[in-house]
Design an enzyme around this catalytic site. Structure first.
Site, mmCIF file in Angstrom:
data_model
loop_
_atom_site.group_PDB
_atom_site.id
_atom_site.type_symbol
_atom_site.label_atom_id
_atom_site.label_comp_id
_atom_site.label_asym_id
_atom_site.label_seq_id
_atom_site.Cartn_x
_atom_site.Cartn_y
_atom_site.Cartn_z
ATOM 1 N N TRP A 2 0.799 -1.219 0.000
ATOM 2 C CA TRP A 2 0.000 0.000 0.000
ATOM 3 C C TRP A 2 0.834 1.273 0.000
ATOM 4 O O TRP A 2 0.296 2.351 -0.243
ATOM 5 C CB TRP A 2 -0.915 0.028 1.235
ATOM 6 N N LYS A 30 -2.639 -9.274 -6.918
ATOM 7 C CA LYS A 30 -3.447 -8.858 -5.775
ATOM 8 C C LYS A 30 -2.820 -7.590 -5.230
ATOM 9 O O LYS A 30 -1.732 -7.600 -4.682
ATOM 10 C CB LYS A 30 -3.488 -9.926 -4.680
ATOM 11 N N PRO A 37 -3.047 -3.755 -3.025
ATOM 12 C CA PRO A 37 -3.290 -3.402 -1.618
ATOM 13 C C PRO A 37 -4.740 -2.970 -1.399
ATOM 14 O O PRO A 37 -5.209 -2.001 -2.008
ATOM 15 C CB PRO A 37 -2.327 -2.237 -1.393
ATOM 16 N N SER A 94 6.588 -7.104 3.880
ATOM 17 C CA SER A 94 7.370 -7.310 5.094
ATOM 18 C C SER A 94 8.197 -8.590 5.032
ATOM 19 O O SER A 94 7.871 -9.522 4.286
ATOM 20 C CB SER A 94 6.443 -7.371 6.311
ATOM 21 N N GLU A 136 10.993 -8.505 -2.666
ATOM 22 C CA GLU A 136 11.541 -7.210 -2.247
ATOM 23 C C GLU A 136 10.940 -6.932 -0.883
ATOM 24 O O GLU A 136 9.780 -6.538 -0.772
ATOM 25 C CB GLU A 136 11.187 -6.131 -3.274
ATOM 26 N N LEU A 137 11.736 -7.162 0.158
ATOM 27 C CA LEU A 137 11.214 -7.165 1.521
ATOM 28 C C LEU A 137 11.687 -5.935 2.297
ATOM 29 O O LEU A 137 12.233 -4.996 1.731
ATOM 30 C CB LEU A 137 11.621 -8.468 2.218
ATOM 31 N N CYS A 170 10.248 1.440 2.126
ATOM 32 C CA CYS A 170 11.140 0.332 2.476
ATOM 33 C C CYS A 170 12.603 0.757 2.479
ATOM 34 O O CYS A 170 13.421 0.157 3.175
ATOM 35 C CB CYS A 170 10.916 -0.854 1.543
ATOM 36 N N GLU A 178 12.465 -2.504 11.838
ATOM 37 C CA GLU A 178 12.079 -1.460 10.889
ATOM 38 C C GLU A 178 10.852 -0.708 11.404
ATOM 39 O O GLU A 178 9.795 -1.303 11.605
ATOM 40 C CB GLU A 178 11.767 -2.085 9.532
#
Length: 475
Positions: A150, A174, A176, A228, A249-250, A283, A380
């Site tokens: 999101w 899918k 946000p 996350s 991509e975390l 991020c 984080e």
């Protein structure tokens, strides 16, 4: 008016009749903007079947045709940017100028993929036997499932869609549920650009159920996720159990290292502005500030001065530089970081408490006096909170910066070429920015190492996760 939201499956926009729906909330005013339909299991099956059927033809499509569609979407993005940005500010909260910058910048991603998809080449391998021909081919992997967050709803979705479509894959995305309008706009633009039915499908729903169902399906062959670390590990584990390729991509916990030979006023000003971007919900946001002792006080004073002047409010209001947190659950999440800092003896130099009244607002917050084991230094925060701590020398700060399992981005400020070289060689991160912020361009790879992810998006690596290698030899 805020646009009506729907599913997009096999070239059709499907509204919420008879389906479960959820409210879409404006995080600045808490008003209900609209209702988002959730996909049923039958809808997910329909999307999988549509993507599978479309792949049989799309994988054989001309790269020139794919390129033309991507270019058309890039132009439509520019044409519709104002409307898309306004709706993004309504459901996501970021200031209108930031939202507009995100949308317009993504037109470049469309153009980049439009060019690169025409250059997906194989190669000829010289044979040991002159009568043999050896070819290496690159072919689209198949039906891809993608899950996007999101915080940058347009940017994160368009990267994955362009890479999949440009490679000759089909995709079920899918998006946000908290900020759906930008992804809905993307589906509309690909539809208007003439993308064949089934190549792109858009679904919404309870994230855990939708991801589990799509990843387990034998139809899907590739999983792409941005989000996350805990969720990414869970999805990667599920994909691995079914031998499916992943791009992850975390999260990160990006260290900032400011050396005493840097331009301190410039560094503090740049970092303060970058820290409040999207209310810190980025991020690659700078999140651990290490400042060399000699210039620590000077940096902190300038950093605070800049953040004190930041105007916080509704992203549609004139002059607002930072909007609300994107949803209600983020406010107590950020408050927990501050409370832990207080318990550990941290000093709240600025901010520290949620802003009362309507909306999910939390002010820019700066905390000093923390040790490296504080919650804010190890987890984080994903919000407008910045811990600032001193360091003595380069070897010490490298050890501290590399001490966490994250490895997404990093930021270094120094005027020493020797220092910059040593840091760039030593820091454990997928991206190292020295004296400026230069990541996330279409032509450069974006991705992390360690717990921060697998694979890259953008650059010449952009199609790697969407192509399989086939070796052909004949005599």
């Amino acid at each position: 008016m805020y646009p009506k939201q729907s599913l997009y499956i096999n070239g059709e926009f499907i509204s919420g009749e008879g389906r479960k729906t959820q409210d879409i909330i404006n995080p600045a005013t808490q008003e209900v903007l609209g209702h988002l339909p959730h996909a049923s299991q039958a809808d997910l099956d329909m999307a999988l079947q549509a993507a599978e059927a479309a792949f049989a033809k799309w994988k054989k499509s001309s790269p020139m045709d794919r390129s033309a569609i991507l270019r058309k979407v890039g132009q439509l993005t520019r044409d519709r940017a104002q409307e898309i940005a306004r709706n993004m500010t309504l459901d996501q909260g970021k200031p209108l100028a930031e939202a507009l910058g995100e949308v317009v910048g993504c037109a470049d991603h469309c153009d980049w993929h439009a060019e690169e998809c025409r250059r997906i080449y194989g190669r000829v391998v010289l044979p040991r036997n002159p009568d043999v021909r050896q070819l290496v081919l690159k072919e689209p992997i198949g039906v891809c499932v993608a899950f996007t967050p999101w915080n940058f709803p347009y940017n994160q979705a368009i990267r994955k869609i362009c890479a999949a479509v440009g490679a000759g894959c089909t995709v079920i995305l899918k998006g946000p549920e908290d900020s759906p309008s930008a992804v809905m706009a993307i589906a509309q633009m690909f539809h208007d650009a003439g993308l064949p039915p089934g190549v792109l499908n858009l679904v919404w729903g309870e994230p855990a159920k939708v991801s589990d169902y799509l990843i387990r399906s034998p139809i899907s062959r590739k999983v792409s996720f941005t989000g996350s670390v805990p969720v990414g590990k869970q999805l990667a584990s599920l994909a691995g159990a079914h031998m499916k390729r992943v791009t992850m991509e975390l999260g990160g916990h990006s260290p900032v290292i400011v050396f005493d030979d840097a331009d301190i006023d410039r560094a503090a000003t740049m970092l303060a502005k970058f820290k409040i971007r999207n209310a810190g919900q980025v991020c690659v946001s700078p999140t651990r500030f290490y400042v060399q002792k000699k210039v620590y006080d000077k940096f902190l004073a300038k950093f605070l001065d800049v953040l004190k002047s930041v105007k916080v409010g509704n992203g549609l209001d004139e002059g607002v530089e930072m909007g609300p947190l994107a949803h209600e659950r983020r406010v107590p999440a950020i408050a927990r970081f501050v409370e832990d800092a207080r318990k550990r003896g941290g000093k709240i130099e600025l901010g520290g408490d949620a802003i009362s009244g309507k909306g999910f607002f939390f002010p820019p917050t700066v905390i000093t006096g923390l040790k490296d084991d504080a919650m804010l230094m190890t987890e984080e925060p994903f919000g407008p909170v910045a811990p600032v701590v001193p360091f003595d020398n380069i070897d010490e700060v490298i050890t501290r910066a590399n001490s966490l399992p994250f490895g997404l981005s990093s930021y270094i400020f120094t005027n020493s070429l020797q220092t910059a070289t040593k840091i760039s060689n030593s820091i454990e991160a997928g991206m190292v920015n020295i004296n400026h912020f230069g990541s996330a361009l279409p032509e450069t790879p974006f991705g992390g190492i360690k717990d921060s992810g697998i694979g890259s998006e953008g650059g010449s690596e952009t199609f790697d996760g969407y192509l399989v290698t086939k070796f052909v030899t004949h005599i």
